[in-house]
Scaffold this motif. Structure first.
Motif, PDB file in Angstrom:
ATOM      1  N   THR A  99       0.846  -1.195   0.000  1.00 18.22           N
ATOM      2  CA  THR A  99       0.000   0.000   0.000  1.00 18.22           C
ATOM      3  C   THR A  99       0.885   1.251   0.000  1.00 18.22           C
ATOM      4  N   GLY A 100       1.480   1.515  -1.136  1.00 22.52           N
ATOM      5  CA  GLY A 100       2.416   2.633  -1.269  1.00 22.52           C
ATOM      6  C   GLY A 100       3.839   2.193  -0.957  1.00 22.52           C
ATOM      7  N   ALA A 101       4.791   2.912  -1.551  1.00 20.54           N
ATOM      8  CA  ALA A 101       6.199   2.622  -1.277  1.00 20.54           C
ATOM      9  C   ALA A 101       6.504   2.845   0.203  1.00 20.54           C
ATOM     10  N   LYS A 102       5.713   3.696   0.821  1.00 21.39           N
ATOM     11  CA  LYS A 102       5.911   3.940   2.256  1.00 21.39           C
ATOM     12  C   LYS A 102       5.717   2.633   3.025  1.00 21.39           C
ATOM     13  N   GLN A 103       4.676   1.880   2.675  1.00 20.03           N
ATOM     14  CA  GLN A 103       4.497   0.595   3.369  1.00 20.03           C
ATOM     15  C   GLN A 103       5.590  -0.395   2.980  1.00 20.03           C
ATOM     16  N   SER A 104       6.036  -0.332   1.725  1.00 17.03           N
ATOM     17  CA  SER A 104       7.135  -1.223   1.325  1.00 17.03           C
ATOM     18  C   SER A 104       8.340  -0.990   2.223  1.00 17.03           C
ATOM     19  N   LEU A 105       8.644   0.288   2.469  1.00 17.71           N
ATOM     20  CA  LEU A 105       9.809   0.633   3.301  1.00 17.71           C
ATOM     21  C   LEU A 105       9.594   0.142   4.736  1.00 17.71           C
ATOM     22  N   TYR A 106       8.402   0.361   5.239  1.00 17.47           N
ATOM     23  CA  TYR A 106       8.092  -0.064   6.607  1.00 17.47           C
ATOM     24  C   TYR A 106       8.227  -1.584   6.737  1.00 17.47           C
ATOM     25  N   TYR A 125      17.863  13.016   3.927  1.00 14.99           N
ATOM     26  CA  TYR A 125      17.156  11.796   3.542  1.00 14.99           C
ATOM     27  C   TYR A 125      15.662  12.092   3.531  1.00 14.99           C
ATOM     28  N   TRP A 126      14.892  11.193   2.947  1.00 11.89           N
ATOM     29  CA  TRP A 126      13.448  11.429   2.922  1.00 11.89           C
ATOM     30  C   TRP A 126      12.883  11.327   4.339  1.00 11.89           C
ATOM     31  N   VAL A 127      11.996  12.258   4.612  1.00 12.97           N
ATOM     32  CA  VAL A 127      11.475  12.537   5.952  1.00 12.97           C
ATOM     33  C   VAL A 127      11.082  11.300   6.763  1.00 12.97           C
ATOM     34  N   CYS A 175      17.065  11.903  -5.418  1.00 12.17           N
ATOM     35  CA  CYS A 175      16.857  12.057  -3.973  1.00 12.17           C
ATOM     36  C   CYS A 175      15.742  13.041  -3.633  1.00 12.17           C
ATOM     37  N   ASN A 176      14.897  12.611  -2.740  1.00 10.28           N
ATOM     38  CA  ASN A 176      14.002  13.514  -2.046  1.00 10.28           C
ATOM     39  C   ASN A 176      14.668  13.744  -0.695  1.00 10.28           C
ATOM     40  N   PRO A 177      15.134  14.944  -0.361  1.00 10.15           N
ATOM     41  CA  PRO A 177      14.736  16.240  -0.862  1.00 10.15           C
ATOM     42  C   PRO A 177      15.729  16.962  -1.780  1.00 10.15           C
ATOM     43  N   SER A 204      17.321   0.722  -1.811  1.00 13.82           N
ATOM     44  CA  SER A 204      17.481   1.713  -2.865  1.00 13.82           C
ATOM     45  C   SER A 204      16.084   2.177  -3.277  1.00 13.82           C
ATOM     46  N   ASP A 205      15.755   3.397  -2.855  1.00 16.95           N
ATOM     47  CA  ASP A 205      14.408   3.935  -3.095  1.00 16.95           C
ATOM     48  C   ASP A 205      14.442   4.679  -4.429  1.00 16.95           C
ATOM     49  N   GLU A 206      13.791   4.077  -5.428  1.00 17.10           N
ATOM     50  CA  GLU A 206      13.899   4.594  -6.795  1.00 17.10           C
ATOM     51  C   GLU A 206      12.571   5.156  -7.292  1.00 17.10           C
ATOM     52  N   ILE A 207      11.773   5.677  -6.371  1.00 14.68           N
ATOM     53  CA  ILE A 207      10.430   6.119  -6.732  1.00 14.68           C
ATOM     54  C   ILE A 207      10.447   7.312  -7.706  1.00 14.68           C
ATOM     55  N   TYR A 208      11.561   8.058  -7.750  1.00  9.23           N
ATOM     56  CA  TYR A 208      11.673   9.184  -8.700  1.00  9.23           C
ATOM     57  C   TYR A 208      12.452   8.803  -9.956  1.00  9.23           C
ATOM     58  N   GLU A 209      12.676   7.517 -10.148  1.00  9.05           N
ATOM     59  CA  GLU A 209      13.499   7.030 -11.267  1.00  9.05           C
ATOM     60  C   GLU A 209      13.252   7.756 -12.600  1.00  9.05           C
ATOM     61  N   VAL A 236       4.130   3.951  -7.950  1.00  9.65           N
ATOM     62  CA  VAL A 236       3.520   4.705  -9.047  1.00  9.65           C
ATOM     63  C   VAL A 236       3.078   6.108  -8.650  1.00  9.65           C
ATOM     64  N   SER A 237       3.344   6.498  -7.393  1.00 12.39           N
ATOM     65  CA  SER A 237       2.865   7.803  -6.922  1.00 12.39           C
ATOM     66  C   SER A 237       3.447   8.959  -7.719  1.00 12.39           C
ATOM     67  N   LYS A 238       4.710   8.866  -8.072  1.00 15.84           N
ATOM     68  CA  LYS A 238       5.386  10.028  -8.661  1.00 15.84           C
ATOM     69  C   LYS A 238       5.300  10.024 -10.181  1.00 15.84           C
ATOM     70  N   ALA A 239       5.779   8.947 -10.817  1.00 14.27           N
ATOM     71  CA  ALA A 239       5.845   8.949 -12.274  1.00 14.27           C
ATOM     72  C   ALA A 239       4.459   8.981 -12.908  1.00 14.27           C
ATOM     73  N   TRP A 245      -3.635   6.393  -4.975  1.00 22.11           N
ATOM     74  CA  TRP A 245      -3.986   5.011  -5.285  1.00 22.11           C
ATOM     75  C   TRP A 245      -3.244   4.038  -4.389  1.00 22.11           C
ATOM     76  N   ARG A 246      -2.161   4.488  -3.832  1.00 25.58           N
ATOM     77  CA  ARG A 246      -1.411   3.767  -2.811  1.00 25.58           C
ATOM     78  C   ARG A 246      -0.877   2.416  -3.282  1.00 25.58           C
ATOM     79  N   ILE A 247      -0.055   2.431  -4.313  1.00 23.32           N
ATOM     80  CA  ILE A 247       0.611   1.196  -4.732  1.00 23.32           C
ATOM     81  C   ILE A 247       2.126   1.427  -4.802  1.00 23.32           C
TER      82      ILE A 247
HETATM   83  N1  PMP Z   1      10.064   7.419  -0.982  1.00 24.03           N
HETATM   84  C1  PMP Z   1      10.256   8.698  -1.309  1.00 24.03           C
HETATM   85  C2  PMP Z   1      11.648   9.185  -1.503  1.00 24.03           C
HETATM   86  C3  PMP Z   1       9.161   9.572  -1.434  1.00 24.03           C
HETATM   87  O1  PMP Z   1       9.351  10.849  -1.744  1.00 24.03           O
HETATM   88  C4  PMP Z   1       7.867   9.075  -1.224  1.00 24.03           C
HETATM   89  C5  PMP Z   1       6.751  10.069  -1.356  1.00 24.03           C
HETATM   90  N2  PMP Z   1       5.573   9.809  -0.969  1.00 24.03           N
HETATM   91  C6  PMP Z   1       7.723   7.718  -0.889  1.00 24.03           C
HETATM   92  C7  PMP Z   1       8.842   6.921  -0.777  1.00 24.03           C
HETATM   93  C8  PMP Z   1       6.408   7.084  -0.620  1.00 24.03           C
HETATM   94  O2  PMP Z   1       5.607   6.996  -1.731  1.00 24.03           O
HETATM   95  P1  PMP Z   1       4.196   6.301  -1.748  1.00 24.03           P
HETATM   96  O3  PMP Z   1       3.222   7.377  -2.103  1.00 24.03           O
HETATM   97  O4  PMP Z   1       4.278   5.233  -2.797  1.00 24.03           O
HETATM   98  O5  PMP Z   1       3.936   5.720  -0.404  1.00 24.03           O
END
Ligand code: PMP
Ligand code: GLU
Length: 394
Positions: A99-106, A125-127, A175-177, A204-209, A236-239, A245-247
């Motif tokens: 449910t979002g890359a955030k959950q993947s990281l968790y 680093y990302w917040v 990188c975010n930020p 390796s967080d590649e969400i902005y690839e 898919v949140s960024k690209a 949609w939270r995937i």
């Molecule tokens: N990683 C980074 C670097 C991000 O900026 C974000 C932004 N939301 C996420 C992960 C999490 O993305 P998601 O919306 O898929 O949970």
């Protein structure tokens, strides 16, 4: 009733990006003309072809629980995407949809870390990284970087931060930020250090690839010796502008993927069925279908860099990807502006919010107390107006 909030939640910080966005929303509801540059959220609509596939999924009754780790068709599309864009071969047993890359990281933090394990976070680093690591009872170890190295960690810094307790390294590229993008040579330098430390894993967080203005994206998992020790995170949140949609998903060593599936089987049962179907369509589409968004971000980056560069006291790197600028504004520390003394980046961000009606995020939330983050995922008109206002109040 007394408050029995757990220590775990008491000790956790609120997400600064989401908190600032909520504050901006609140002020807007009070009638203030706030320009929100705090949230990293594309301002585009989802491409129509993706919407259509979601509508079709509803009509075709994709309404039951999905496999915990995601539909097989989606995992196949993810495997093909990893091969096509990153040169990575992940089997379906190595892929987990969440449910979002955030959950993947968790998930990964919970699955890999034991209490006291150290996680190296190149700062900024990302917040959410540090709080996710702490939730899993890990210990974030920040490695500070500055504009001099384009906010990137050097191999020597990595080597110096490693201890017998180091279990992982987490970073995002682009990188975010900071918007920095690690080149292949820079990733090879980090991989070289890790050769001597075989028990350390990399996230390796590649969400902005795809939001990359310098050329090819390089995945660290594709560097010699790194595949078996890297978790590649994407979503898919960024690209695709699909934040709500939270995937998100990972490609990982099988034992990590299995652990993540076990965990989310007890916590969410899996990601949303309709969103998963739509993401199959999104990932199968050629990347040039979203090029118009990337071109637009590129244009805005140049606009924002040009305008902010005219403000004395803003020290900027040139972000090569994502949609943020991360100016060092420490030149303002100790100054009094319109009766407000600015002691740190949080004071500065608050000053901009209250005086210029522009929402940004303090760099402190990203592990860098000298900077603020400005998201340029906003229209050109809003960006011009916001920066004019910032200039006026400084
Ligand atoms: N990683 C980074 C670097 C991000 O900026 C974000 C932004 N939301 C996420 C992960 C999490 O993305 P998601 O919306 O898929 O949970
Ligand atoms: N990733 C975005 C940001 O950094 C969205 C907010 C969040 O997920 O915290 O602003």
């Amino acid at each position: 009733m007394s408050n029995h909030l757990s220590d775990r939640i008491k000790n956790m910080s609120t997400s600064a990006t989401l908190a600032m966005a909520a504050k901006a929303r609140e002020l807007r509801n009070e009638g203030k003309d706030i320009i929100g540059l705090s949230l990293g959220e594309p301002d585009f609509n989802i491409p129509d072809f993706i919407k259509e596939s979601a509508k079709q999924a509803i009509d075709e009754n994709f309404s039951s629980y999905t496999p915990v780790d995601g539909y097989a068709e989606l995992k196949k599309a993810i495997a093909l995407k990893f091969k096509r864009d990153n040169g990575l071969d992940y089997g379906l047993n190595q892929i987990v949809v969440s449910t979002g890359a955030k959950q993947s990281l968790y998930n990964v933090a919970m699955v890999v870390l034991n209490p006291g394990d150290e996680v190296i976070l190149p700062a900024p680093y990302w917040v959410s990284y540090s709080d996710i690591v702490k939730l899993a009872e890990g210990v974030p170890v920040e490695v500070s970087t500055g504009i001099d190295t384009d906010f990137k960690m050097t191999p020597a810094q990595l080597e110096a931060a490693i201890t017998p307790k180091t279990r992982m390294i987490w970073f995002s590229s682009p990188c975010n930020p900071s918007g920095s993008v690690y080149s292949k040579a820079e990733l090879e330098g980090l991989a070289e250090v890790l050769k001597n430390h075989p028990d350390i894993y990399v996230v390796s967080d590649e969400i902005y690839e795809h939001i990359n203005f310098v050329g090819d994206h390089v995945s660290i998992a594709a560097i010699d010796g790194m595949y078996d020790r890297t978790v590649t995170v994407n979503g898919v949140s960024k690209a695709f502008a699909m934040t709500g949609w939270r995937i998100g998903y990972i490609g990982a060593p099988e034992w990590i993927a299995k652990g993540c599936t076990k965990l989310q089987g007890q916590v969410t049962s899996g990601a949303n069925s309709i969103a998963q179907r739509a993401v199959i369509t999104a990932l199968e589409a050629p990347v040039n279908k979203i090029q118009y968004m990337i071109d637009e971000f590129h244009k805005r980056r140049d606009l924002v860099l040009g305008l902010l560069g005219e403000i004395e006291g803003f020290n900027l790197n040139i972000p090569e990807g994502a949609f943020y600028v991360f100016p060092d504004i420490s030149a303002f520390f100790g100054k009094t502006l319109n009766g407000t003394t600015i002691n740190n980046a949080s004071d500065f961000a608050l000053y901009l919010l209250e005086n210029a009606n522009v929402a940004t995020v303090t760099g402190e939330a990203f592990g860098n107390p000298n900077c603020i983050r400005i998201s340029y995922a906003a229209s050109e008109k809003e960006l011009k107006e916001a920066i004019a206002r910032i200039k006026a109040v400084l």
